[in-house]
Write an enzyme that holds these catalytic residues in place. Structure first.
Site, short mmCIF file in Angstrom:
data_model
loop_
_atom_site.label_atom_id
_atom_site.label_comp_id
_atom_site.label_asym_id
_atom_site.label_seq_id
_atom_site.Cartn_x
_atom_site.Cartn_y
_atom_site.Cartn_z
N ARG A 43 0.82 -1.21 0.00
CA ARG A 43 0.00 0.00 0.00
C ARG A 43 0.86 1.27 0.00
O ARG A 43 1.92 1.31 0.61
CB ARG A 43 -0.92 0.00 1.22
CG ARG A 43 -1.96 -1.10 1.18
CD ARG A 43 -2.67 -1.28 2.52
NE ARG A 43 -3.71 -2.30 2.43
CZ ARG A 43 -3.47 -3.61 2.51
NH1 ARG A 43 -2.24 -4.05 2.72
NH2 ARG A 43 -4.47 -4.48 2.40
N HIS A 85 -0.68 -2.37 -4.63
CA HIS A 85 -0.06 -3.28 -5.61
C HIS A 85 0.03 -2.67 -7.02
O HIS A 85 -0.09 -3.38 -8.02
CB HIS A 85 -0.85 -4.60 -5.68
CG HIS A 85 -0.62 -5.50 -4.50
ND1 HIS A 85 0.51 -5.45 -3.72
CD2 HIS A 85 -1.41 -6.49 -3.97
CE1 HIS A 85 0.42 -6.38 -2.77
NE2 HIS A 85 -0.73 -7.00 -2.88
N HIS A 108 3.71 -12.75 -5.84
CA HIS A 108 2.60 -13.01 -4.91
C HIS A 108 2.16 -14.48 -4.96
O HIS A 108 0.97 -14.79 -4.91
CB HIS A 108 1.42 -12.09 -5.25
CG HIS A 108 0.57 -11.72 -4.08
ND1 HIS A 108 -0.39 -12.57 -3.57
CD2 HIS A 108 0.52 -10.61 -3.33
CE1 HIS A 108 -1.01 -11.97 -2.56
NE2 HIS A 108 -0.48 -10.78 -2.40
N THR A 109 3.13 -15.38 -5.02
CA THR A 109 2.80 -16.82 -5.00
C THR A 109 2.41 -17.26 -3.60
O THR A 109 3.03 -16.86 -2.61
CB THR A 109 4.01 -17.63 -5.49
OG1 THR A 109 4.22 -17.35 -6.88
CG2 THR A 109 3.79 -19.12 -5.32
N TYR A 110 1.38 -18.09 -3.52
CA TYR A 110 0.95 -18.70 -2.26
C TYR A 110 1.53 -20.12 -2.20
O TYR A 110 1.25 -20.96 -3.05
CB TYR A 110 -0.56 -18.81 -2.18
CG TYR A 110 -1.33 -17.52 -2.11
CD1 TYR A 110 -1.92 -17.10 -0.92
CD2 TYR A 110 -1.51 -16.73 -3.24
CE1 TYR A 110 -2.67 -15.93 -0.85
CE2 TYR A 110 -2.25 -15.56 -3.19
CZ TYR A 110 -2.83 -15.16 -1.99
OH TYR A 110 -3.56 -14.00 -1.94
N ASP A 166 -0.45 -10.40 7.96
CA ASP A 166 -0.34 -9.70 6.68
C ASP A 166 0.53 -8.47 6.94
O ASP A 166 0.09 -7.33 6.77
CB ASP A 166 -1.72 -9.31 6.14
CG ASP A 166 -1.66 -8.79 4.71
OD1 ASP A 166 -0.56 -8.83 4.11
OD2 ASP A 166 -2.69 -8.34 4.18
N GLU A 225 6.28 -12.09 0.19
CA GLU A 225 6.42 -11.02 -0.79
C GLU A 225 7.68 -10.23 -0.48
O GLU A 225 7.65 -9.22 0.22
CB GLU A 225 5.18 -10.12 -0.75
CG GLU A 225 3.88 -10.87 -1.03
CD GLU A 225 2.66 -10.08 -0.60
OE1 GLU A 225 2.50 -8.93 -1.08
OE2 GLU A 225 1.86 -10.59 0.21
#
Length: 342
Positions: free
Chosen positions: A79, A104, A174-176, A247, A306
């Site tokens: 942000r 983003h 932004h891979t999980y 987060d 990230e």
């Protein structure tokens, strides 16, 4: 070995899937759309090869994805307060795509863009031009992302960029990750260790307060390995802004690493980066009308690392700078190394 094939279309543009295969038969899949990583297939302790990242079951879901599964994020990850910043005597207004703030890179960001590609031996180069004024950012940015997958099951992402005007620049991926393989369960039984002595507290809008605080005696202390369920269900007040789970940005120790282990499968992930920080996101808000590996997505189904500059750094004088200037070359790499518990 790198292969490619067309798997669909978006308007006039073909969606191309690339597969990077090493000599062990382990592979990485990604798309020219958003540079999105859709699969990393590595073995568990029994030798069974499965996908350890979250991926949509339907390709169309990647065309409008608020969760950014596997995506390349730019120009700036995270942000920016009020969608505004000042730089070299000029004031800039960005798109406010999350309430009053910018997230983003904007609503139409690099996860929605098609990248050009070049295959050079075992290297895949994805490139794009971000025009001057895109979503409010100054300067034309020429960007190349190089992807390498080695025989040691190491995935390296190298970001390279130049600009025609000073601009904030802090890309990320932004891979999980879910090391159970094919998303069998949530990541709550995974154990996380990070060489991260400091974290960044957030306000009610999930924006950095500007402080950088010690993790000592807080819920954010992962200097010793801990199971993620200790934070996905923690009542700690510091987690209030994001619900249960994490987060949050962390400041990494120079040369530090991030290690994630899944005890049942025996898989491990080691992350090393040239970035100063990492936003750890435990998938607190995952969910929607889609399936992943045949199951409906739920909170905590994956965890993101990230690696990037700290969010809102352009407005925070005490954070490491994320400004790229004319004549400078941006080059940062992050490596995701997979192995098995010995």
């Amino acid at each position: 070995m790198i292969t490619k094939k067309e798997v669909g279309r978006s308007g006039e543009r073909p969606i191309i899937a690339f597969t990077l295969m090493n000599r062990l038969g382990h592979s990485v899949d990604l798309l020219n759309l958003g540079g999105k990583i859709t699969a990393i297939r590595v073995p568990d302790k029994q030798g069974k090869i499965e996908n350890v990242v979250l991926a949509f079951d339907e390709l169309d879901q990647y065309l409008d994805d608020p969760h950014h599964l596997g995506a390349t994020i730019g120009r700036v990850g995270g942000r920016i307060a009020n969608g505004a910043f000042a730089l070299e005597g000029m004031n800039y207004l960005l798109e406010q795509n999350e309430g009053d703030h910018h997230l983003h890179g904007g609503s139409v960001n690099w996860s929605n863009r098609f990248f050009d590609h070049e295959i050079e031996g075992d290297l895949l180069h994805l490139s794009l031009v971000s025009p001057d004024g895109e979503n409010g950012y100054p300067g034309q940015l020429d960007v190349r992302l190089t992807i390498e997958w080695t025989d040691e099951d190491a995935l390296t992402l190298t970001y390279d960029a130049t600009t025609t005007a000073s601009t904030p620049f802090s890309p990320t991926n932004h891979t999980y990750f879910n090391l159970t393989g094919d998303a069998k369960t949530t990541v709550e039984q995974h154990r996380l260790r990070m060489d991260a002595p400091f974290y960044v507290p957030l306000d009610q809008d999930a924006l950095p307060t500007g402080e950088i605080l010690s993790v000592h005696e807080t819920v954010f202390d992962f200097r010793t390995a801990r199971p993620l369920y200790e934070v996905t269900h923690a009542p700690d007040e510091a987690l209030r802004q994001v619900g249960s789970g994490v987060d949050h940005p962390f400041l990494l120790k120079e040369g530090g690493e991030i290690v994630l282990e899944e005890p049942v499968s025996g898989r491990t992930l080691r992350v090393v980066t040239e970035q100063p920080g990492v936003v750890v996101y435990t998938g607190n808000h995952l969910g929607g009308d889609f399936t992943i590996a045949g199951r409906r997505a739920t909170p905590y189904l994956g965890i993101c690392f990230e690696t990037q500059g700290l969010p809102d750094a352009i407005n925070q004088p005490d954070f490491p700078s994320v400004v790229l200037r004319v004549g400078d070359r941006y080059q940062k790499r992050t490596t995701f190394q997979f192995s098995r518990i010995q």
